[in-house]
Design an enzyme around this catalytic site. Structure first.
Site, PDB file in Angstrom:
ATOM      1  N   HIS A  57     -16.078  15.808  40.985  1.00 63.68           N
ATOM      2  CA  HIS A  57     -16.189  14.858  39.824  1.00 63.68           C
ATOM      3  C   HIS A  57     -16.557  13.465  40.291  1.00 63.68           C
ATOM      4  O   HIS A  57     -17.145  12.738  39.526  1.00 63.68           O
ATOM      5  CB  HIS A  57     -15.030  14.886  38.812  1.00 63.68           C
ATOM      6  CG  HIS A  57     -15.366  14.446  37.548  1.00 63.68           C
ATOM      7  ND1 HIS A  57     -14.584  15.001  36.503  1.00 63.68           N
ATOM      8  CD2 HIS A  57     -16.093  13.457  37.003  1.00 63.68           C
ATOM      9  CE1 HIS A  57     -15.073  14.464  35.282  1.00 63.68           C
ATOM     10  NE2 HIS A  57     -15.868  13.460  35.787  1.00 63.68           N
ATOM     11  N   TYR A  72     -11.412  16.697  31.256  1.00 62.65           N
ATOM     12  CA  TYR A  72     -11.696  16.679  29.820  1.00 62.65           C
ATOM     13  C   TYR A  72     -10.657  17.554  28.991  1.00 62.65           C
ATOM     14  O   TYR A  72     -10.490  17.338  27.650  1.00 62.65           O
ATOM     15  CB  TYR A  72     -13.008  17.172  29.432  1.00 62.65           C
ATOM     16  CG  TYR A  72     -14.020  16.633  29.965  1.00 62.65           C
ATOM     17  CD1 TYR A  72     -13.953  15.529  30.628  1.00 62.65           C
ATOM     18  CD2 TYR A  72     -15.476  17.142  29.743  1.00 62.65           C
ATOM     19  CE1 TYR A  72     -15.095  14.806  31.369  1.00 62.65           C
ATOM     20  CE2 TYR A  72     -16.502  16.412  30.576  1.00 62.65           C
ATOM     21  CZ  TYR A  72     -16.166  15.289  31.335  1.00 62.65           C
ATOM     22  OH  TYR A  72     -17.465  14.364  31.807  1.00 62.65           O
ATOM     23  N   ARG A 107     -25.387  14.971  14.234  1.00 62.21           N
ATOM     24  CA  ARG A 107     -25.885  14.306  15.260  1.00 62.21           C
ATOM     25  C   ARG A 107     -26.188  14.973  16.648  1.00 62.21           C
ATOM     26  O   ARG A 107     -27.436  14.883  17.111  1.00 62.21           O
ATOM     27  CB  ARG A 107     -24.733  13.382  15.763  1.00 62.21           C
ATOM     28  CG  ARG A 107     -24.813  12.001  14.586  1.00 62.21           C
ATOM     29  CD  ARG A 107     -23.709  11.103  15.018  1.00 62.21           C
ATOM     30  NE  ARG A 107     -23.730   9.935  13.956  1.00 62.21           N
ATOM     31  CZ  ARG A 107     -22.624   9.003  13.992  1.00 62.21           C
ATOM     32  NH1 ARG A 107     -21.814   8.786  14.992  1.00 62.21           N
ATOM     33  NH2 ARG A 107     -22.741   8.184  12.957  1.00 62.21           N
ATOM     34  N   ASP A 117     -21.372  20.792  29.290  1.00 63.46           N
ATOM     35  CA  ASP A 117     -20.893  20.222  30.312  1.00 63.46           C
ATOM     36  C   ASP A 117     -19.303  19.687  30.095  1.00 63.46           C
ATOM     37  O   ASP A 117     -19.130  18.881  29.198  1.00 63.46           O
ATOM     38  CB  ASP A 117     -21.588  18.868  30.615  1.00 63.46           C
ATOM     39  CG  ASP A 117     -20.949  18.166  31.760  1.00 63.46           C
ATOM     40  OD1 ASP A 117     -21.345  18.462  33.019  1.00 63.46           O
ATOM     41  OD2 ASP A 117     -20.470  16.949  31.589  1.00 63.46           O
TER      42      ASP A 117
END
Length: 288
Positions: free
Chosen positions: A122, A56, A251, A51
């Protein structure tokens, strides 16, 4: 450490008959180099969905990491472009149809993947005319093959009803919103269900802000999992497409290793009851 392959292979079927991975890697607040590394690690671990967004500033690096991984591993993995789901989002709604079409084309070119699987508005910012004009541009991008599916993000109930009432030629398949046990977004989820719109949960870990909450700690101990795993599992059991984000290899693998337990119904209800309308970043869902 290997991610839970069965969980990463799970897909959610959308109203248009297409499907997407239920667990995807969120790339929010990753630099280009971080996104490139994280995407490669995630693909090797079994992730098949990513995503991104124009905001970004990592569409290019993420897309090229996908392309390079497919090129270098196709002989051993058999993976092809169609096996990997890539999402991006429009930075700013506009009353200029041409500006939005150009912006979408720029994202398609930047990622280098030939097309974008899912393209979202968005946010609902900009007002009704900008929202509906932008949606028309996204529809035409779908009809022209630049984009395979269309959706929205941060849409509140009023925005969803506005779009659905406008007679869209291409229906939104998802609404990507912040949703986790501390912000359950019940009203928006009900509106999405009414229109067969799948909820995509961003910030499903509440950006780690509630990992030390007594209920989260107690249930994590009960199920022998981490707080992050507990919250990802909660998201999955609600049927959301979930977007846990991590730029750390261990993680991003551990977060989705959630196939070995199931949260009991009573505990799901207890987690639902933690709702405090926690907003970890922004909340445009009531924008005019």
């Amino acid at each position: 450490m290997a991610a839970s392959a069965d969980m990463l292979s799970r897909r959610v079927t959308l109203a248009n008959g297409m499907s997407m991975p239920q667990i995807q890697l969120g790339l929010y607040m990753m630099s280009g180099s971080e996104a490139s590394r994280a995407v490669r690690w995630a693909l090797a671990a079994g992730y098949r969905g990513f995503d991104s967004a124009q905001w970004y500033l990592n569409e290019r690096e993420a897309g090229h990491a996908i392309r390079d991984y497919l090129a270098s591993s196709s002989d051993t993995t058999g993976l092809v472009r169609g096996d990997v789901h890539f999402t991006s989002k429009l930075k700013t709604n506009s009353m200029s149809y041409d500006a939005v079409r150009a912006s979408i084309a720029k994202s398609v070119d930047a990622c280098g993947l030939g097309y974008i699987d899912l393209f979202l508005l968005h946010s609902p910012y900009g007002g009704r005319e900008a929202r509906l004009t932008s949606w028309r541009a996204v529809e035409d991008a779908v009809l022209d093959g630049q984009v395979r599916m269309a959706g929205v993000s941060n849409y509140g109930v009023r925005h969803i009803e506005e779009l659905m009432g406008s007679g869209p030629r291409v229906l939104p398949v998802v609404n990507q919103i912040e949703v986790h046990p501390f912000n359950t977004q019940t009203a928006i989820r009900e509106a999405c269900a009414k229109h067969e719109i799948v909820v995509e949960a961003y910030a499903p870990l509440a950006r780690a802000m509630r990992f030390k909450h007594p209920q989260v700690v107690a249930l994590s101990r009960k199920y022998g999992c981490t707080p992050a795993q507990l919250m990802v599992r909660w998201s999955i059991q609600h049927g959301f497409v979930t977007l846990p984000k991590s730029a750390t290899q261990d993680r991003l693998i551990a977060n989705v290793d959630v196939g070995g337990f199931e949260i009991m119904q009573a505990d799901m209800e207890a987690m639902d009851g933690l709702d405090e309308k926690l907003v970890t970043d922004w909340d445009p869902t009531d924008a005019p």
